[in-house]
Motif scaffolding. Structure first.
Motif, PDB file in Angstrom:
ATOM      1  N   GLN A 255     -11.198  45.572  18.603  1.00  0.00           N
ATOM      2  CA  GLN A 255     -10.463  46.788  18.932  1.00  0.00           C
ATOM      3  C   GLN A 255     -11.161  47.583  20.029  1.00  0.00           C
ATOM      4  N   HIS A 256     -12.450  47.345  20.194  1.00  0.00           N
ATOM      5  CA  HIS A 256     -13.261  48.057  21.176  1.00  0.00           C
ATOM      6  C   HIS A 256     -13.014  47.451  22.556  1.00  0.00           C
ATOM      7  N   ILE A 257     -12.021  47.997  23.264  1.00  0.00           N
ATOM      8  CA  ILE A 257     -11.577  47.407  24.520  1.00  0.00           C
ATOM      9  C   ILE A 257     -12.680  47.421  25.572  1.00  0.00           C
ATOM     10  N   GLY A 258     -13.516  48.458  25.557  1.00  0.00           N
ATOM     11  CA  GLY A 258     -14.617  48.520  26.505  1.00  0.00           C
ATOM     12  C   GLY A 258     -15.552  47.337  26.368  1.00  0.00           C
ATOM     13  N   MET A 259     -15.754  46.879  25.133  1.00  0.00           N
ATOM     14  CA  MET A 259     -16.614  45.714  24.909  1.00  0.00           C
ATOM     15  C   MET A 259     -15.984  44.465  25.501  1.00  0.00           C
ATOM     16  N   ILE A 260     -14.688  44.284  25.282  1.00  0.00           N
ATOM     17  CA  ILE A 260     -14.005  43.116  25.834  1.00  0.00           C
ATOM     18  C   ILE A 260     -14.106  43.105  27.358  1.00  0.00           C
ATOM     19  N   GLN A 261     -13.960  44.274  27.961  1.00  0.00           N
ATOM     20  CA  GLN A 261     -14.050  44.353  29.414  1.00  0.00           C
ATOM     21  C   GLN A 261     -15.436  43.973  29.926  1.00  0.00           C
ATOM     22  N   LYS A 262     -16.466  44.214  29.112  1.00  0.00           N
ATOM     23  CA  LYS A 262     -17.838  43.875  29.515  1.00  0.00           C
ATOM     24  C   LYS A 262     -18.144  42.398  29.358  1.00  0.00           C
TER      25      LYS A 262
ATOM     26  N   VAL B  95     -23.373  43.089  22.653  1.00  0.00           N
ATOM     27  CA  VAL B  95     -22.781  42.765  23.954  1.00  0.00           C
ATOM     28  C   VAL B  95     -23.746  41.931  24.787  1.00  0.00           C
ATOM     29  N   GLU B  96     -25.006  42.337  24.839  1.00  0.00           N
ATOM     30  CA  GLU B  96     -25.988  41.596  25.618  1.00  0.00           C
ATOM     31  C   GLU B  96     -26.204  40.196  25.043  1.00  0.00           C
ATOM     32  N   ALA B  97     -26.207  40.090  23.709  1.00  0.00           N
ATOM     33  CA  ALA B  97     -26.361  38.780  23.072  1.00  0.00           C
ATOM     34  C   ALA B  97     -25.189  37.872  23.421  1.00  0.00           C
ATOM     35  N   LEU B  98     -23.966  38.408  23.397  1.00  0.00           N
ATOM     36  CA  LEU B  98     -22.796  37.593  23.719  1.00  0.00           C
ATOM     37  C   LEU B  98     -22.828  37.123  25.174  1.00  0.00           C
TER      38      LEU B  98
ATOM     39  N   GLY C 126     -10.681  37.661  25.117  1.00  0.00           N
ATOM     40  CA  GLY C 126     -10.499  38.729  24.137  1.00  0.00           C
ATOM     41  C   GLY C 126      -9.088  38.682  23.577  1.00  0.00           C
ATOM     42  N   LEU C 127      -8.983  38.692  22.251  1.00  0.00           N
ATOM     43  CA  LEU C 127      -7.676  38.705  21.582  1.00  0.00           C
ATOM     44  C   LEU C 127      -7.441  40.121  21.075  1.00  0.00           C
ATOM     45  N   VAL C 128      -6.448  40.796  21.647  1.00  0.00           N
ATOM     46  CA  VAL C 128      -6.249  42.216  21.373  1.00  0.00           C
ATOM     47  C   VAL C 128      -4.852  42.473  20.813  1.00  0.00           C
TER      48      VAL C 128
END
Length: 232
Positions: A192-199, A174-177, A36-38
């Motif tokens: 920008q959605h940090i929760g997604m990166i964490q998943k 998210v599931e597709a990734l 993840g690039l944040v």
């Protein structure tokens, strides 16, 4: 023996019309890993992705599979880097399926078939004969990802893939990734959605004012010190 990175930046500087965006940026993405690039808006995240294709003025070295890409925009795609840009860039004069098949223009062998992609994104299967731009915003994002996968990438880069999407669509992406990475494709995710990166991601790279300000496992993104560092 260390694997050759699918993508590596070595001392990269990049900018537009004399304005410097990236400064001495160095990092590597290994085969099969998700990064993840944040960073806050304007930190240089999108410029980092576009630098792979030589769109801004670039100095330093960018390598794909250990070989410099130079300044020829077609080279990264031919070597296995696909980009899902902001704005999706769906062709309204083509059907959903025709948009997907454009991914074959890379000429690379691919393990993805249209049936695989329709299984990954069932909404696309139901609308395969419709114009691409007749889809909802979330479905168009799915279509952009499917088209990029049809190019047979070893690295899939995504620029803000959940921007403006409903939570239920974000969950589907998210599931597709997760499925994409399970098939061995490396991912570089600007989000920008940090929760997604964490998943999804294994680790993060944090940009601040065009420089690498921090990196580490995604579990650290919950730390206050890291959040303050990248001003999230």
């Amino acid at each position: 023996m260390t694997a050759t990175p699918v993508l590596e930046f070595r001392g990269v500087n990049a900018g537009y019309a004399g304005s410097v965006i990236l400064q001495d940026l160095s990092f590597a993405i290994l085969p099969g890993e998700t990064v993840g690039l944040v960073g806050r808006n304007g930190a240089g995240k999108s410029t980092t992705l576009m630098s792979v294709y030589g769109v801004p003025t670039v100095t330093g070295e960018i390598l794909v599979d250990g070989e410099p890409v130079g300044r020829r925009a077609h080279v990264p795609t031919a070597r296995g880097v696909s980009l899902v840009p902001q704005g999706k860039r769906i062709f309204g004069n083509l059907t959903v399926e025709e948009n997907i098949l454009l991914g074959r223009a890379s000429g690379r062998p691919t393990t993805w078939s249209t049936d695989d992609l329709y299984q990954l994104f069932p909404n696309l299967a139901r609308g395969r004969k419709r114009p691409g731009t007749s889809l909802s915003g979330g479905e168009q994002q799915m279509l952009a990802i499917a088209r990029a996968l049809m190019a047979g990438p070893s690295l899939l880069m995504l620029d803000e893939p959940t921007e403006g999407l409903a939570p239920v669509i974000i969950d589907a992406i998210v599931e597709a990734l997760k499925e994409i990475r399970s098939r061995g494709t490396a991912l570089l995710l600007v989000e920008q959605h940090i929760g997604m990166i964490q998943k999804v991601a294994d680790r993060y790279l944090a940009l601040r004012k065009g420089r690498l300000a921090g990196e580490g496992p995604v579990s650290q993104l919950g730390d206050r010190a890291v959040q303050e560092l990248i001003a999230l």
